[in-house]
Design an enzyme around this catalytic site. Structure first.
Site, PDB file in Angstrom:
ATOM      1  N   ARG A  77       8.077 -10.452 -10.079  1.00 53.16           N
ATOM      2  CA  ARG A  77       7.525 -10.135  -8.752  1.00 53.16           C
ATOM      3  C   ARG A  77       6.039 -10.449  -8.686  1.00 53.16           C
ATOM      4  NH1 ARG A  77       8.401  -4.186  -6.361  1.00 53.16           N
ATOM      5  NH2 ARG A  77       6.794  -3.719  -7.882  1.00 53.16           N
ATOM      6  N   LYS A  96       2.848  -7.938  -3.057  1.00 54.34           N
ATOM      7  CA  LYS A  96       2.191  -6.734  -3.579  1.00 54.34           C
ATOM      8  C   LYS A  96       0.730  -7.104  -3.837  1.00 54.34           C
ATOM      9  CE  LYS A  96       3.212  -2.854  -6.632  1.00 54.34           C
ATOM     10  NZ  LYS A  96       3.094  -1.795  -5.626  1.00 54.34           N
ATOM     11  N   GLU A 122       9.596   1.042   5.490  1.00 56.32           N
ATOM     12  CA  GLU A 122       9.528   1.701   4.177  1.00 56.32           C
ATOM     13  C   GLU A 122       8.505   2.821   4.279  1.00 56.32           C
ATOM     14  OE1 GLU A 122       7.796  -0.723   1.066  1.00 56.32           O
ATOM     15  OE2 GLU A 122       6.451  -1.740   2.472  1.00 56.32           O
TER      16      GLU A 122
HETATM   17  N1  PMP Z   1       6.838   0.014  -1.152  1.00 55.63           N
HETATM   18  C1  PMP Z   1       5.530  -0.078  -1.415  1.00 55.63           C
HETATM   19  C2  PMP Z   1       4.606  -0.348  -0.296  1.00 55.63           C
HETATM   20  C3  PMP Z   1       5.052   0.083  -2.726  1.00 55.63           C
HETATM   21  O1  PMP Z   1       3.749  -0.007  -2.991  1.00 55.63           O
HETATM   22  C4  PMP Z   1       5.975   0.345  -3.772  1.00 55.63           C
HETATM   23  C5  PMP Z   1       5.509   0.492  -5.195  1.00 55.63           C
HETATM   24  N2  PMP Z   1       4.742   1.631  -5.411  1.00 55.63           N
HETATM   25  C6  PMP Z   1       7.333   0.457  -3.443  1.00 55.63           C
HETATM   26  C7  PMP Z   1       7.734   0.262  -2.131  1.00 55.63           C
HETATM   27  C8  PMP Z   1       8.364   0.727  -4.497  1.00 55.63           C
HETATM   28  O2  PMP Z   1       8.504  -0.407  -5.307  1.00 55.63           O
HETATM   29  P1  PMP Z   1       8.933  -0.295  -6.835  1.00 55.63           P
HETATM   30  O3  PMP Z   1      10.249   0.393  -6.851  1.00 55.63           O
HETATM   31  O4  PMP Z   1       9.019  -1.705  -7.302  1.00 55.63           O
HETATM   32  O5  PMP Z   1       7.877   0.491  -7.523  1.00 55.63           O
END
Ligand code: PMP
Length: 288
Positions: free
Chosen positions: A50, A149, A182
């Site tokens: 990622r 990210k 989200e």
């Molecule tokens: N959405 C956002 C905006 C995030 O920053 C994160 C990670 N902290 C997630 C979802 C969750 O992603 P992951 O399961 O890969 O940590």
């Protein structure tokens, strides 16, 4: 603590980047938040993949191969005697001029911080979270795509501030069309009639690694999972709701915008998946 910066280790007090780094000046860079459990780094390959996808999307050439970054993450964990902890992997655009132009930046910097994790208190898992919907909409995918990210987290920080003002830890973020995207640092799931439902990634969410693992665990347990657009109405009328993220793992939500979700207590499907996720984190990962 020993912090990795571009191939060298520095004590935390001396771990510094230039004030001309475009990561600082413009949020120009990408990152990952990764967990270590029981002497192993969980889903390391997925996080490295990622990171490179985020970098590709912003035309940032990481000056190391994925194998080299993987080795550096593991080495930094070893240096810091990490068995259970949190790893922050950052790639900044590097030091440049005061203008926006990334072409004037010398070389991207790779930073790895391996330390302790600040966990949510156990009562959040036992009793569930109360959250709100943030007034700030999630970034439009054709602007800064939420799948990247990036070091520019202001969109999420604004919503986090709005959650804090409401006395909450997390907030639901809607996209420009009004569908659930989200949370500020977590993906969202609901349980309805025994099925798991989560917004599709194109609703404007990070492609969460915990989200992916949760979908796999649910399907392996014989639960149906669908990815479809959700409105706040769907959340309010869900049987259960939970959030997923590397830091939070799976955390139940019991109240949204004043509406009790289901019975107002963490539900059985959520509890089952919390257990399965915990078991997987203890039993898999890249050995440190
Ligand atoms: N959405 C956002 C905006 C995030 O920053 C994160 C990670 N902290 C997630 C979802 C969750 O992603 P992951 O399961 O890969 O940590």
């Amino acid at each position: 603590m020993k912090v990795y910066i571009d191939g060298k280790y520095y004590n935390d007090k001396n771990a510094k980047v230039s004030v001309f780094d475009h990561g600082l000046l413009y949020g120009d860079g990408v990152f990952e938040g990764i967990r270590a459990y029981n002497g192993r780094v969980f889903k390391l390959k997925e996080h490295i993949d990622r990171l490179y996808c985020s970098a590709k999307a912003i035309l940032l050439d990481i000056p190391m191969s994925p194998a080299e970054v993987t080795a550096a993450v593991l080495a930094t964990c070893r240096r810091n005697d990490i068995r259970d902890g949190y790893v922050r992997l950052v790639v900044t655009r590097g030091a440049g001029t005061l203008g926006l132009d990334p072409n004037r930046c010398e070389k991207p910097s790779v930073i790895i911080i391996a330390g302790k994790i600040q966990l949510y208190p156990p009562e959040y898992y036992e009793n569930g979270l109360t959250i709100v919907t943030a007034p700030t909409a999630r970034n439009f995918s054709n602007a800064v795509n939420p799948a990247i990210k990036s070091l520019n987290y202001l969109n999420n920080i604004l919503a986090k501030i709005e959650a804090n003002i409401a006395g909450c830890e997390e907030a639901i973020m809607l996209n420009a069309a009004g569908y659930v995207a989200e949370c500020t640092g977590d993906n969202v799931f609901i349980v309805k009639a025994g099925q798991l439902v989560t917004p599709p990634l194109y609703a404007g969410a990070l492609y969460g690694i915990t989200r992916g693992v949760t979908i796999e665990l649910a399907r392996a347990a014989g639960l149906a999972v669908t990815e479809t657009n959700l409105t706040r109405y769907d959340l309010f009328n869900a049987d259960e709701c939970f959030l997923t993220g590397t830091g939070a793992e799976l955390v139940p939500v019991v109240k949204i915008d004043g509406r009790l979700i289901g019975t107002g207590k963490p539900g059985p499907v959520t509890k089952l998946l919390v257990e399965k996720y915990r078991a997987l984190t203890q039993a898999s990962g890249e050995p440190i």
